[in-house]
Scaffold this active site. Sequence first.
Site, PDB file in Angstrom:
ATOM      1  N   GLY A  77      59.833  27.735  29.799  1.00 54.74           N
ATOM      2  CA  GLY A  77      59.713  27.955  28.364  1.00 54.74           C
ATOM      3  C   GLY A  77      58.513  27.201  27.835  1.00 54.74           C
ATOM      4  O   GLY A  77      57.615  26.816  28.579  1.00 54.74           O
ATOM      5  N   ARG A  78      58.507  26.962  26.534  1.00 56.93           N
ATOM      6  CA  ARG A  78      57.376  26.242  25.936  1.00 56.93           C
ATOM      7  C   ARG A  78      57.543  24.734  25.976  1.00 56.93           C
ATOM      8  O   ARG A  78      56.578  23.991  25.807  1.00 56.93           O
ATOM      9  CB  ARG A  78      57.157  26.700  24.491  1.00 56.93           C
ATOM     10  CG  ARG A  78      56.417  28.024  24.441  1.00 56.93           C
ATOM     11  CD  ARG A  78      55.888  28.337  23.074  1.00 56.93           C
ATOM     12  NE  ARG A  78      56.965  28.650  22.154  1.00 56.93           N
ATOM     13  CZ  ARG A  78      57.095  28.100  20.952  1.00 56.93           C
ATOM     14  NH1 ARG A  78      56.246  27.211  20.523  1.00 56.93           N
ATOM     15  NH2 ARG A  78      58.094  28.445  20.175  1.00 56.93           N
ATOM     16  N   GLU A 120      55.120  22.138  28.026  1.00 59.84           N
ATOM     17  CA  GLU A 120      53.753  21.823  27.599  1.00 59.84           C
ATOM     18  C   GLU A 120      53.700  20.545  26.769  1.00 59.84           C
ATOM     19  O   GLU A 120      52.676  19.857  26.769  1.00 59.84           O
ATOM     20  CB  GLU A 120      53.124  23.002  26.847  1.00 59.84           C
ATOM     21  CG  GLU A 120      53.681  23.251  25.471  1.00 59.84           C
ATOM     22  CD  GLU A 120      53.119  24.497  24.817  1.00 59.84           C
ATOM     23  OE1 GLU A 120      53.195  24.572  23.575  1.00 59.84           O
ATOM     24  OE2 GLU A 120      52.617  25.388  25.519  1.00 59.84           O
ATOM     25  N   CYS A 154      59.366  28.705  36.336  1.00 61.36           N
ATOM     26  CA  CYS A 154      58.505  29.242  35.285  1.00 61.36           C
ATOM     27  C   CYS A 154      57.462  28.204  34.847  1.00 61.36           C
ATOM     28  O   CYS A 154      56.705  27.702  35.665  1.00 61.36           O
ATOM     29  CB  CYS A 154      59.381  29.721  34.128  1.00 61.36           C
ATOM     30  SG  CYS A 154      58.539  30.766  32.939  1.00 61.36           S
ATOM     31  N   HIS A 155      57.430  27.848  33.561  1.00 68.13           N
ATOM     32  CA  HIS A 155      56.496  26.850  33.060  1.00 68.13           C
ATOM     33  C   HIS A 155      56.965  25.420  33.324  1.00 68.13           C
ATOM     34  O   HIS A 155      56.230  24.470  33.051  1.00 68.13           O
ATOM     35  CB  HIS A 155      56.250  27.041  31.565  1.00 68.13           C
ATOM     36  CG  HIS A 155      55.416  28.235  31.242  1.00 68.13           C
ATOM     37  ND1 HIS A 155      55.912  29.528  31.312  1.00 68.13           N
ATOM     38  CD2 HIS A 155      54.121  28.347  30.864  1.00 68.13           C
ATOM     39  CE1 HIS A 155      54.961  30.380  30.975  1.00 68.13           C
ATOM     40  NE2 HIS A 155      53.854  29.696  30.707  1.00 68.13           N
ATOM     41  N   TYR A 181      55.446  30.719  36.973  1.00 67.38           N
ATOM     42  CA  TYR A 181      55.033  31.860  36.172  1.00 67.38           C
ATOM     43  C   TYR A 181      53.546  32.070  36.469  1.00 67.38           C
ATOM     44  O   TYR A 181      52.785  31.095  36.546  1.00 67.38           O
ATOM     45  CB  TYR A 181      55.277  31.591  34.676  1.00 67.38           C
ATOM     46  CG  TYR A 181      55.021  32.804  33.847  1.00 67.38           C
ATOM     47  CD1 TYR A 181      55.923  33.863  33.848  1.00 67.38           C
ATOM     48  CD2 TYR A 181      53.859  32.926  33.100  1.00 67.38           C
ATOM     49  CE1 TYR A 181      55.673  35.009  33.115  1.00 67.38           C
ATOM     50  CE2 TYR A 181      53.599  34.065  32.358  1.00 67.38           C
ATOM     51  CZ  TYR A 181      54.512  35.108  32.368  1.00 67.38           C
ATOM     52  OH  TYR A 181      54.260  36.254  31.650  1.00 67.38           O
TER      53      TYR A 181
END
Length: 193
Positions: free
Chosen positions: A89-90, A93, A119-120, A139
């Site tokens: 997800g975000r 970051e 993923c992320h 990802y």
Amino acid sequence: MAEKKILMIVGDFAEDYEVMVPFQFLCGIGHKVDVVCPGRTKGQKIITAIHDFEAEQTYSEKRGHYFVLNADFEKVVPQEYDGLVLPGGRAPEYLRLYPKVIEIIRHFFEQKKPVAAICHGIQLLTASKVLSGYRLTAYPAVGPEVNLSGAEYVSVDFEDAVIDQNLVTAPGWPAHPRWMSLFLSLLRTKVYL
């Protein structure tokens, strides 16, 4: 089966399925999963994001569910855990900006404890500088970061996962069955029906 203690690090706009499904799965087979977020305590919530693969060139994003944290980030002692789960997800970051998150991740790699990242979530690994010499997936948009970290990015189908040493990675939530199965093998968890 002996209960294992698993740590999951999340944050606002972590991918909904990548938090909910591993949490429920690992608890359902008898493991204890502590879900923590920097700056939050037990009983507080994060909001997730639902990423879907529709007709666009990248995933779409929708507001997800609230997830109640069941442990305090500041009280985490990495030595007490058998494994680590890093959803995508975000959230990754900005989670990679927290020094304690990086310290926790480095502990798991220094001790060669099982780590499952998806993923992320792999962005937390690249920021931790622990991937040199590993083969892994992520990802696809995170692939360049993987290669820059000294690891080898492997492109796989979205339903597949890659295992190397103490690390199992997957490109996104469609890989949950394979990803979690490989994580259980790293934890040496046997499930009997």
